[in-house]
Design an enzyme around this catalytic site. Structure first.
Site, PDB file in Angstrom:
ATOM      1  N   GLU A  79      12.284  -4.179   5.372  1.00 19.82           N
ATOM      2  CA  GLU A  79      13.666  -3.689   5.269  1.00 19.82           C
ATOM      3  C   GLU A  79      14.270  -3.435   6.649  1.00 19.82           C
ATOM      4  O   GLU A  79      15.464  -3.624   6.846  1.00 19.82           O
ATOM      5  CB  GLU A  79      13.701  -2.422   4.406  1.00 19.82           C
ATOM      6  N   GLU A 121       6.203  -3.055  -2.530  1.00 15.06           N
ATOM      7  CA  GLU A 121       6.368  -1.732  -3.153  1.00 15.06           C
ATOM      8  C   GLU A 121       5.922  -1.704  -4.615  1.00 15.06           C
ATOM      9  O   GLU A 121       5.399  -0.704  -5.090  1.00 15.06           O
ATOM     10  CB  GLU A 121       7.825  -1.271  -3.049  1.00 15.06           C
TER      11      GLU A 121
HETATM   12  N1  3HC Z   1       1.472   4.400   5.137  1.00 19.58           N
HETATM   13  C1  3HC Z   1       0.469   5.202   5.542  1.00 19.58           C
HETATM   14  N2  3HC Z   1      -0.764   4.747   5.872  1.00 19.58           N
HETATM   15  C2  3HC Z   1      -0.969   3.423   5.784  1.00 19.58           C
HETATM   16  C3  3HC Z   1       0.024   2.528   5.366  1.00 19.58           C
HETATM   17  C4  3HC Z   1       1.307   3.068   5.047  1.00 19.58           C
HETATM   18  N3  3HC Z   1       2.320   2.278   4.663  1.00 19.58           N
HETATM   19  N4  3HC Z   1      -0.469   1.281   5.381  1.00 19.58           N
HETATM   20  C5  3HC Z   1      -1.745   1.388   5.796  1.00 19.58           C
HETATM   21  N5  3HC Z   1      -2.057   2.679   6.037  1.00 19.58           N
HETATM   22  C6  3HC Z   1      -3.323   3.210   6.535  1.00 19.58           C
HETATM   23  C7  3HC Z   1      -4.474   2.972   5.546  1.00 19.58           C
HETATM   24  O1  3HC Z   1      -4.543   4.010   4.610  1.00 19.58           O
HETATM   25  C8  3HC Z   1      -5.660   2.921   6.465  1.00 19.58           C
HETATM   26  O2  3HC Z   1      -5.995   4.244   6.769  1.00 19.58           O
HETATM   27  P1  3HC Z   1      -7.538   4.658   7.021  1.00 19.58           P
HETATM   28  O3  3HC Z   1      -7.992   3.832   8.170  1.00 19.58           O
HETATM   29  O4  3HC Z   1      -7.466   6.119   7.261  1.00 19.58           O
HETATM   30  O5  3HC Z   1      -8.256   4.307   5.743  1.00 19.58           O
HETATM   31  C9  3HC Z   1      -5.102   2.291   7.728  1.00 19.58           C
HETATM   32  O6  3HC Z   1      -3.687   2.457   7.675  1.00 19.58           O
HETATM   33  C10 3HC Z   1      -5.418   0.806   7.857  1.00 19.58           C
HETATM   34  O7  3HC Z   1      -5.028   0.158   6.653  1.00 19.58           O
HETATM   35  P2  3HC Z   1      -5.941  -0.964   5.982  1.00 19.58           P
HETATM   36  O8  3HC Z   1      -7.349  -0.513   5.922  1.00 19.58           O
HETATM   37  O9  3HC Z   1      -5.270  -1.323   4.717  1.00 19.58           O
HETATM   38  O10 3HC Z   1      -5.830  -2.128   7.054  1.00 19.58           O
HETATM   39  P3  3HC Z   1      -5.729  -3.696   6.847  1.00 19.58           P
HETATM   40  O11 3HC Z   1      -5.672  -4.273   8.197  1.00 19.58           O
HETATM   41  O12 3HC Z   1      -6.764  -4.148   5.898  1.00 19.58           O
HETATM   42  O13 3HC Z   1      -4.319  -3.937   6.131  1.00 19.58           O
HETATM   43  C11 3HC Z   1      -1.950  -3.715   5.776  1.00 19.58           C
HETATM   44  C12 3HC Z   1      -3.128  -3.657   6.790  1.00 19.58           C
HETATM   45  C13 3HC Z   1      -1.800  -5.136   5.263  1.00 19.58           C
HETATM   46  C14 3HC Z   1      -0.714  -3.269   6.493  1.00 19.58           C
HETATM   47  C15 3HC Z   1      -2.292  -2.776   4.595  1.00 19.58           C
HETATM   48  O14 3HC Z   1      -2.628  -1.512   5.119  1.00 19.58           O
HETATM   49  C16 3HC Z   1      -1.162  -2.559   3.619  1.00 19.58           C
HETATM   50  O15 3HC Z   1      -0.957  -3.388   2.763  1.00 19.58           O
HETATM   51  N6  3HC Z   1      -0.463  -1.417   3.746  1.00 19.58           N
HETATM   52  C17 3HC Z   1       0.553  -1.020   2.798  1.00 19.58           C
HETATM   53  C18 3HC Z   1       1.796  -1.821   2.899  1.00 19.58           C
HETATM   54  C19 3HC Z   1       2.818  -1.309   1.929  1.00 19.58           C
HETATM   55  O16 3HC Z   1       2.561  -1.141   0.758  1.00 19.58           O
HETATM   56  N7  3HC Z   1       4.013  -1.061   2.427  1.00 19.58           N
HETATM   57  C20 3HC Z   1       5.067  -0.566   1.592  1.00 19.58           C
HETATM   58  C21 3HC Z   1       5.066   0.927   1.646  1.00 19.58           C
HETATM   59  S1  3HC Z   1       6.250   1.605   0.534  1.00 19.58           S
HETATM   60  C22 3HC Z   1       7.701   1.454   1.327  1.00 19.58           C
HETATM   61  O17 3HC Z   1       7.779   0.890   2.379  1.00 19.58           O
HETATM   62  C23 3HC Z   1       8.895   2.068   0.650  1.00 19.58           C
HETATM   63  C24 3HC Z   1      10.185   1.654   1.301  1.00 19.58           C
HETATM   64  O18 3HC Z   1      10.775   0.621   0.569  1.00 19.58           O
HETATM   65  C25 3HC Z   1      11.173   2.825   1.385  1.00 19.58           C
END
Ligand code: 3HC
Length: 681
Positions: free
Chosen positions: A105, A125
């Site tokens: 976004e 999301e």
């Molecule tokens: N918020 C907070 N913490 C997050 C996060 C996030 N969005 N994304 C990842 N983390 C944290 C994980 O919990 C993890 O923490 P830890 O080491 O303490 O366990 C650390 O970051 C590393 O994450 P991964 O182990 O998942 O690392 P990868 O390299 O395997 O993957 C990634 C990276 C592809 C970015 C994956 O973390 C991911 O898919 N993250 C979530 C993405 C997501 O869903 N984003 C949308 C959020 S909702 C949103 O944006 C609402 C908006 O529209 C208003």
């Protein structure tokens, strides 16, 4: 505390840089910093363009999920992004890694987007039970069209930069190693031109001209979306992007977003997000434990299980030697593997070249000696302790020292298996689920003597082959099957007491499972493990086999199946069950669906509490990970332990007792604790 956002000047371009490891989540300080960065650019006459980029491994990976459900401090993301888009100086997003959710976004609020070839963009999301909440559902369709936006918003899988460029989400692909310089040059080339704003785009009109696309999308993805609230809200939001003016569309998105955010599904799915990541961590194994290199894997058994397991490694580029006892079994096994790959290719998910690549690193053999130089050997032979011990003794003789020896047993004692070797530290269970090339779960069974480096290596390897892993201690059935057996006990008892077997299945379907226990029996084959003597009938299953009802494979099991594999309850089976119940003297009564549901699910929670209490699972959320990935427990309820907490552990104790079932001391103990399952572990 210093801000995670800094700015750097490159001539007349201001570069706004985020440094918020690990994934540049858009927490309060980042949002604040972004807003200030834009204000700095706007307030400085020498600055004529802006680039936004991130340090570390990725562009913003989304809103900070840990802030959800807590009171938030401004600016909120929509405010920060509106300020960015309103700028009349061009703003360019420079993307590497994953621009996900709120990160995507941010990119949409910029006037231009450039990305390195390896970058991915997406709005995942829905996987957290949400929809984008910072105008993503309104900007994206205006930029790329409703049809292209729908899968991104409602299914949530990210797309590679090249695909993003093809649909108009990315303006240019730049050098993998020259992102900043290329983005600055791109920004300079746009100075003096009117800025394009996604909120003012008109591509969304495709959904107005052809409103059928929304129903077509629903029809095509119905199975994937079954039971989930968020995908429907996502479709509604994208539709609104065509029907409403931008500001009203944003309001609609907000309403839908807030509804989801405060609902039980998103809470459960956010719980799962962190559960999956927690399951990766082994409490008493140091995160920096040196790993064993796994360059070659041996598999014993080329049947359905062994072949499926082998495919995981081959697909990840790890050479596999697969062993069978006889040439014809070996040939059959390898040709099934090839056929499975070809089916994947037919669905467009693999190229012929990739198939040849995978099959090219497979070495079939009849000789144990060929396993000598494997770094990991997994046996997938018949479930019998003597057979397993024989295999492990043999492996101990032939396989090099330092290699990991794993059993794919689904319930046998891994400690006892390890005694067949001189190296119990290198032995553990790797329990794959059938079909092993498809199912996500890997239960890693930690023996009493399993070494830390062996465990840590297998954990890492699981990720490499695309599995979700959870550690279990040694107990019959480990975490998953131990709980499953409690459900099956009740399913069998219920049909003896008068419940219709199809009601038992339907209750679980309605709860969100893909199928119930009797459908599962039909799918797997009722004759598995049958002694093949039709005159010896001591169970309902044996009675069905004696009547020639083997399951889906011959068109009749618990159900009759038509050619499209649709099931119909069978009068013959109803009679077999009734006869059985009469013979055993079970009183018949009508049993409500509510009772069926409680009796199937509450004993599982009870067993889960014992597993947790005994330390067989490290944490309650690991049990959720096992059941969601291995047994189809619906993700939107968060798994059995999260679901139980939501129902109330007291209520579960009461329910068990009401149905004459024993509530364990463990469950009662957790029910009495503030924090429930989370209090101790
Ligand atoms: N918020 C907070 N913490 C997050 C996060 C996030 N969005 N994304 C990842 N983390 C944290 C994980 O919990 C993890 O923490 P830890 O080491 O303490 O366990 C650390 O970051 C590393 O994450 P991964 O182990 O998942 O690392 P990868 O390299 O395997 O993957 C990634 C990276 C592809 C970015 C994956 O973390 C991911 O898919 N993250 C979530 C993405 C997501 O869903 N984003 C949308 C959020 S909702 C949103 O944006 C609402 C908006 O529209 C208003």
């Amino acid at each position: 505390m210093s801000s995670p956002i800094r700015t750097e000047r490159h001539d007349n371009v201001l570069v706004i840089i985020s440094d918020n490891p690990p994934v540049n989540a858009l927490g309060q300080a980042v949002r604040q910093g972004l807003k200030k960065g834009i204000e700095e650019a706007l307030g400085d006459d020498e600055i004529q363009a802006v680039v936004i980029r991130c340090d570390g491994r990725t562009f913003f990976a989304g809103a900070d999920i840990t802030e959800f459900g807590k009171p938030s401090q401004g600016p909120n993301l929509p405010q920060a992004l509106d300020a960015m888009e309103a700028s009349d100086k061009p703003v360019v997003a420079a993307i590497h890694g994953t621009a996900l959710g709120g990160g995507c976004e941010v990119a949409l609020a910029c006037h231009y987007r450039v990305a390195v070839p390896s970058a991915k963009l997406g709005l995942p999301e829905v996987k957290l039970g949400l929809i984008p909440g910072a105008a993503g559902t309104q900007r994206l369709p205006r930029l790329v069209g409703a049809e292209a936006a729908l899968p991104l918003v409602a299914i949530g899988n990210p797309i590679p930069a090249k695909k993003a460029e093809a649909i108009g989400l990315v303006d240019a692909i730049v050098g993998e190693d020259s992102l900043e310089a290329d983005a600055i040059a791109f920004a300079k080339s746009k100075i003096g031109q009117p800025v394009p704003r996604a909120s003012e785009g008109t591509a969304n009109q495709d959904g107005v001209k052809n409103p059928d696309i929304f129903d077509q999308f629903r029809a095509k993805n119905g199975r994937k979306m079954r039971g989930f609230d968020a995908p429907n809200a996502a479709i509604e939001a994208v539709k609104a992007a065509g029907e409403l003016p931008y500001a009203e569309g944003v309001k609609k998105e907000r309403e839908l977003f807030m509804n989801l955010m405060t609902g039980s599904q998103s809470k459960a799915m956010r719980h799962y997000f962190f559960a999956e990541r927690a399951a990766n961590k082994i409490e008493d194994v140091a995160p920096d434990t040196p790993l064993i290199s796994i360059n070659k894997v041996g598999i014993i058994g080329a049947g359905t299980m062994g072949g499926g397991i082998a495919m995981n490694f081959l697909s990840a580029g790890i050479p596999v030697t697969i062993l069978e006892m006889a040439q014809d079994a070996l040939d059959r096994g390898t040709s099934v593997m090839r056929k499975n790959y070809e089916n994947t290719a037919k669905r467009g998910r693999m190229t012929m070249e990739q198939i040849e690549g995978a099959m090219g690193i497979l070495s079939p053999t009849l000789e144990y000696g060929d396993l000598a130089d494997c770094d990991l050997v997994i046996e997938a032979v018949y479930e019998n302790m003597d057979v397993k011990k024989e295999v492990f003794a043999k492996l101990d003789e032939v396989v090099k020292q330092g290699a990991i020896l794993a059993s794919n047993t689904s319930y046998l004692d891994v400690n006892e298996i390890a005694t067949a070797t001189q190296r119990p530290g290198y032995v553990l269970g790797l329990h794959f689920f059938s079909p092993a090339n498809v199912m996500k779960l890997l239960e890693i069974v930690r023996g009493e003597k399993t070494r830390d480096d062996v465990l840590a290596t297998c954990m890492k390897l699981a990720k490499k082959i695309g599995k979700v892993a959870a550690v279990s201690g040694v107990c019959p059935g480990f975490i998953g099957n131990r709980m499953l057996s409690k459900r099956q006990e009740q399913a069998n008892a219920l049909i003896m007491q008068g419940a219709n077997y199809w009601d038992v299945d339907d209750v679980l379907l309605e709860f969100g499972f893909p199928m119930g226990p009797f459908q599962m029996g039909d799918l797997a084959g009722i004759d598995i493990g049958w002694h093949r003597d039709p005159s010896k009938v001591t169970t309902v299953r044996e009675a069905l086999c004696a009547a020639g009802r083997f399951g889906q494979k011959n068109g009749k099991g618990f159900y009759d199946y038509d050619e499209a594999r649709q099931r119909t309850p069978s009068d013959e089976v109803k009679q077999i069950i009734a006869d059985f119940a009469a013979k055993e003297g079970h009183e018949q009564r009508e049993i409500s669906k509510n009772e069926i549901r409680e009796r199937l699910l509450y004993p599982m929670v009870n067993e889960g509490a014992k597993i947790l209490d005994e330390g067989m699972a490290q944490r309650a959320s690991d049990i959720d990970v096992v059941w969601i990935n291995g047994y189809g427990w619906p993700l939107y309820t968060g798994g059995p332990m999260h679901w139980a907490e939501e129902v109330g552990l007291d209520k579960i104790v009461d329910g068990l007792e009401r149905h004459g079932l024993e509530a364990s001391e463990a469950l009662k103990g957790y029910a009495a604790l503030e924090g429930g399952f989370r209090a101790l572990r």
